[in-house]
Design an enzyme around this catalytic site. Structure first.
Site, PDB file in Angstrom:
ATOM      1  N   SER A   1      63.183 -57.083  61.065  1.00  0.00           N
ATOM      2  CA  SER A   1      61.782 -57.385  61.399  1.00  0.00           C
ATOM      3  C   SER A   1      60.874 -56.221  61.010  1.00  0.00           C
ATOM      4  CB  SER A   1      61.655 -57.658  62.903  1.00  0.00           C
ATOM      5  OG  SER A   1      62.150 -56.565  63.650  1.00  0.00           O
TER       6      SER A   1
ATOM      7  N   ASN B   1      65.077 -54.224  74.457  1.00  0.00           N
ATOM      8  CA  ASN B   1      64.401 -55.376  75.074  1.00  0.00           C
ATOM      9  C   ASN B   1      63.167 -54.965  75.868  1.00  0.00           C
ATOM     10  OD1 ASN B   1      66.484 -56.720  73.942  1.00  0.00           O
ATOM     11  ND2 ASN B   1      67.521 -57.261  75.850  1.00  0.00           N
TER      12      ASN B   1
ATOM     13  N   THR C   1      22.252 -84.963  68.447  1.00  0.00           N
ATOM     14  CA  THR C   1      23.463 -85.462  69.098  1.00  0.00           C
ATOM     15  C   THR C   1      24.016 -86.468  68.091  1.00  0.00           C
ATOM     16  OG1 THR C   1      22.290 -87.243  70.218  1.00  0.00           O
ATOM     17  CG2 THR C   1      22.569 -85.214  71.473  1.00  0.00           C
ATOM     18  N   HIS C   2      25.317 -86.517  67.962  1.00  0.00           N
ATOM     19  CA  HIS C   2      25.971 -87.341  66.922  1.00  0.00           C
ATOM     20  C   HIS C   2      25.481 -86.943  65.526  1.00  0.00           C
ATOM     21  CE1 HIS C   2      26.950 -90.073  70.332  1.00  0.00           C
ATOM     22  NE2 HIS C   2      25.714 -89.764  70.711  1.00  0.00           N
TER      23      HIS C   2
ATOM     24  N   SER D   1      28.887 -69.853  41.678  1.00  0.00           N
ATOM     25  CA  SER D   1      29.875 -70.718  41.033  1.00  0.00           C
ATOM     26  C   SER D   1      30.032 -70.268  39.594  1.00  0.00           C
ATOM     27  CB  SER D   1      29.381 -72.160  41.079  1.00  0.00           C
ATOM     28  OG  SER D   1      29.991 -72.917  40.051  1.00  0.00           O
TER      29      SER D   1
ATOM     30  N   LYS E   1      24.310 -72.526  42.077  1.00  0.00           N
ATOM     31  CA  LYS E   1      25.022 -72.559  43.357  1.00  0.00           C
ATOM     32  C   LYS E   1      24.970 -71.247  44.136  1.00  0.00           C
ATOM     33  CE  LYS E   1      27.502 -75.429  44.914  1.00  0.00           C
ATOM     34  NZ  LYS E   1      28.728 -76.014  44.393  1.00  0.00           N
TER      35      LYS E   1
ATOM     36  N   ASN F   1      27.157 -70.412  47.456  1.00  0.00           N
ATOM     37  CA  ASN F   1      28.118 -71.043  48.360  1.00  0.00           C
ATOM     38  C   ASN F   1      28.335 -70.203  49.616  1.00  0.00           C
ATOM     39  OD1 ASN F   1      28.518 -73.160  46.548  1.00  0.00           O
ATOM     40  ND2 ASN F   1      30.070 -71.997  45.426  1.00  0.00           N
TER      41      ASN F   1
ATOM     42  N   GLU G   1      32.719 -70.885  55.402  1.00  0.00           N
ATOM     43  CA  GLU G   1      33.826 -71.830  55.206  1.00  0.00           C
ATOM     44  C   GLU G   1      35.159 -71.192  55.576  1.00  0.00           C
ATOM     45  OE1 GLU G   1      33.082 -74.222  51.335  1.00  0.00           O
ATOM     46  OE2 GLU G   1      31.881 -72.416  51.194  1.00  0.00           O
TER      47      GLU G   1
ATOM     48  N   TYR H   1      66.239 -62.036  77.330  1.00  0.00           N
ATOM     49  CA  TYR H   1      65.849 -61.922  75.926  1.00  0.00           C
ATOM     50  C   TYR H   1      66.689 -62.818  75.019  1.00  0.00           C
ATOM     51  CZ  TYR H   1      64.974 -59.899  71.330  1.00  0.00           C
ATOM     52  OH  TYR H   1      64.639 -59.730  70.012  1.00  0.00           O
TER      53      TYR H   1
ATOM     54  N   GLN I   1      61.794 -62.240  68.599  1.00  0.00           N
ATOM     55  CA  GLN I   1      61.381 -61.293  67.557  1.00  0.00           C
ATOM     56  C   GLN I   1      60.263 -61.882  66.687  1.00  0.00           C
ATOM     57  OE1 GLN I   1      64.134 -58.557  65.490  1.00  0.00           O
ATOM     58  NE2 GLN I   1      63.988 -59.979  63.785  1.00  0.00           N
TER      59      GLN I   1
ATOM     60  N   LYS J   1      55.852 -61.433  66.978  1.00  0.00           N
ATOM     61  CA  LYS J   1      54.870 -60.493  66.429  1.00  0.00           C
ATOM     62  C   LYS J   1      54.167 -61.029  65.182  1.00  0.00           C
ATOM     63  CE  LYS J   1      58.188 -57.627  67.229  1.00  0.00           C
ATOM     64  NZ  LYS J   1      58.760 -58.386  68.377  1.00  0.00           N
TER      65      LYS J   1
HETATM   66  N1  ARG Z   1      63.434 -56.360  66.888  1.00  0.00           N
HETATM   67  C1  ARG Z   1      63.648 -56.925  68.183  1.00  0.00           C
HETATM   68  C2  ARG Z   1      62.431 -57.749  68.589  1.00  0.00           C
HETATM   69  O1  ARG Z   1      61.396 -57.542  68.046  1.00  0.00           O
HETATM   70  C3  ARG Z   1      63.825 -55.843  69.200  1.00  0.00           C
HETATM   71  C4  ARG Z   1      64.632 -56.259  70.383  1.00  0.00           C
HETATM   72  C5  ARG Z   1      66.035 -56.478  70.018  1.00  0.00           C
HETATM   73  N2  ARG Z   1      66.831 -56.713  71.146  1.00  0.00           N
HETATM   74  C6  ARG Z   1      68.090 -57.187  71.043  1.00  0.00           C
HETATM   75  N3  ARG Z   1      68.703 -57.402  72.145  1.00  0.00           N
HETATM   76  N4  ARG Z   1      68.612 -57.449  69.899  1.00  0.00           N
HETATM   77  O2  ARG Z   1      62.523 -58.629  69.411  1.00  0.00           O
END
Ligand code: ARG
Length: 470
Positions: A31, A118, A163-164, A285, A291, A293, A298, A325, A330, A333
């Site tokens: 990751s 964790n 409205t509408h 454009s 144009k 834009n 948008e 966990y 993971q 993020k």
């Molecule tokens: N890279 C993992 C995450 O973002 C970190 C936690 C990993 N924990 C584990 N028990 N493998 O979730």
């Protein structure tokens, strides 16, 4: 043998392993390309943890000093772009710890006492989302300021209210912009609420069960700006509702942004012609020289798709996960970073567009008079002056509109006699309420679109947002 399977075992858990991961295992497992953005939080979390371990006597002061120095050095290396991130080391936590081992040797190996990735990742991520909420609030306030600054001088700029998307009643441009200020202020308070709720420290929950070491979770909480430690170790490492809540706030904000964006697209179209966008926030454009834009509007409208999708992404990842966990988490993020990247861009682009746009007051006023927009004012006059029940007044006004429509004129341009054929008690006083200016000026009810109200509200917002009244 599966490709890559013969590699050296992972240094972090090599004891139990005789072979390294398959290449595809490494690829799906890593990751680092995403979570490297957590490096600041990770360094801060580790520093707080090491200080605390030393304070309670779990590690020596000497080890703590070596860890602190090493982490500072690593922060500098990352900051300067010198740090070598490795996918084999999976994530930001192990990348930093491995580098710390190179720098600080044995002391580095003591850092992970009474901690797990964790609780480490849950802590880092909470801090990141907390800051994202703070940034969103600041950006929202800037957008609100831009809107209130534009609303103040346009408190009396009459425009059609819809409205509408059909002409309804005249309102003012300032009133319309302040409607968004109200929405964005609720959005800002949603981020503040989410922040307050999430501000508990997972660190010290360790893998899931807490730890036998005599750690001081209040100390790390204080050092990392948390109000208190999370009370349940299982909850601390398993919950991502803080990110979900922040993304829910982001999604509602994005919905508001997309509505304003859509209106800017409409207003800037020559068929409306209500506003001119600056060159800075328009594109041309390559084929049609005429144009201009409204691309920023948008794209802001489209960012709502990404933002709402990110919320759904994480909701779907989290649904049905057993405690504590699971590696699924993971993926939290990527979704959250994408959400807040898009939100930050959309908020900044919208503030820029609003600051730069010029309303065409004449065009708006002209449009405000179309579509018999003061028909309700006529009906209200019948109620007020002739004591007619509103339903009867509505009916009589409908008849007046029908005649005007047939003649191709506005109701304000109908001869009095025509109106009197429908309702003989109508007098020439009626004309005093049929202009769009008279219509908006009469809407003095609390929250109504009368320019006096709008000017007062704009001033009030500008003061609240600590700006000079413009
Ligand atoms: N890279 C993992 C995450 O973002 C970190 C936690 C990993 N924990 C584990 N028990 N493998 O979730």
């Amino acid at each position: 043998m599966t490709k890559g399977g013969g590699k050296k075992e992972n240094a972090m858990w090599g004891g139990r392993f005789t072979a390294g991961p398959a290449a595809i295992m490494e690829e799906i497992n890593a990751s680092i390309d995403v979570d490297r953005r957590l490096w600041r939080e990770d360094v801060a979390g580790s520093k707080a943890h090491a200080h605390m371990l030393a304070a309670v006597g779990v590690i020596s002061d000497g080890d703590n000093t070596a860890i602190q120095k090493g982490l500072d050095q690593i922060a500098g290396e990352i900051e300067r772009g010198e740090f070598k991130f490795s996918a084999a080391l999976e994530d930001i936590h192990m990348n930093i710890e491995a580098r710390l081992k190179e720098i600080a040797g044995e002391a580095a190996g003591r850092l992970h006492t009474a901690r797990s990735r964790n609780d480490q990742v849950a802590t880092d991520f909470r801090m990141w989302v907390r800051e994202a909420c703070d940034n969103a609030e600041v950006a929202l306030e800037d957008l609100m300021r831009a809107l209130a600054e534009k609303a103040a001088p346009n408190a009396d700029a009459v425009m059609p209210g819809f409205t509408h998307l059909q002409t309804a009643q005249p309102v003012t441009f300032g009133h319309h912009l302040l409607a968004y200020v109200e929405m964005f202020s609720r959005d800002a308070s949603r981020f503040a609420d989410a922040r307050a709720r999430m501000n508990e420290n997972p660190l010290g929950a360790a893998a899931l069960a807490g730890t036998a070491f005599p750690i001081d979770r209040n100390a790390t909480s204080k050092a990392l700006g948390f109000d208190q430690p999370c009370a349940n170790s299982l909850d601390a490492v398993s919950s991502r509702d803080f990110a979900l809540e922040a993304m829910a706030a982001a999604s509602i904000t994005a919905t508001h942004l997309s509505r304003l964006a859509e209106e800017i697209v409409l207003w800037a179209s020559p068929h409306f012609g209500f506003v001119n966008l600056s060159d800075a926030f328009s594109t041309g454009s390559s084929i049609m020289p005429q144009k201009r834009n409204p691309d920023a509007a948008e794209l802001t409208r489209a960012k709502a798709g990404r933002i709402i999708a990110s919320l759904n992404n994480l909701l779907i990842v989290m649904k049905g996960l057993p405690l504590a966990y699971s590696k699924d988490m993971q993926e939290d993020k990527a979704a959250t970073f994408e959400c807040f990247d898009a939100l930050g861009l959309a908020l900044a682009a919208m503030a820029g567009m609003v600051r730069d746009l010029t309303p065409d007051r004449d065009a708006m006023k002209k449009a405000a008079g179309l579509g018999f927009s003061t028909a309700t004012d006529l009906a209200d006059w019948l109620v007020r002056e002739l004591n007619m029940p509103f339903r009867d007044a509505h009916h009589a006004t409908g008849a007046v509109v029908a005649v005007a429509s047939e003649r191709g004129v506005d109701i304000a341009d109908l001869p009095l006699e025509e109106m009197q054929k429908i309702e003989p008690r109508i007098t020439k006083e009626i004309f005093s309420v049929l202009s769009v200016d008279a219509s908006v000026a009469s809407r003095t009810s609390f929250g109504g679109s009368a320019p006096v109200n709008v000017a007062r509200e704009a001033k009030c917002w500008l003061e609240k947002l600590k700006m000079e009244n413009s």
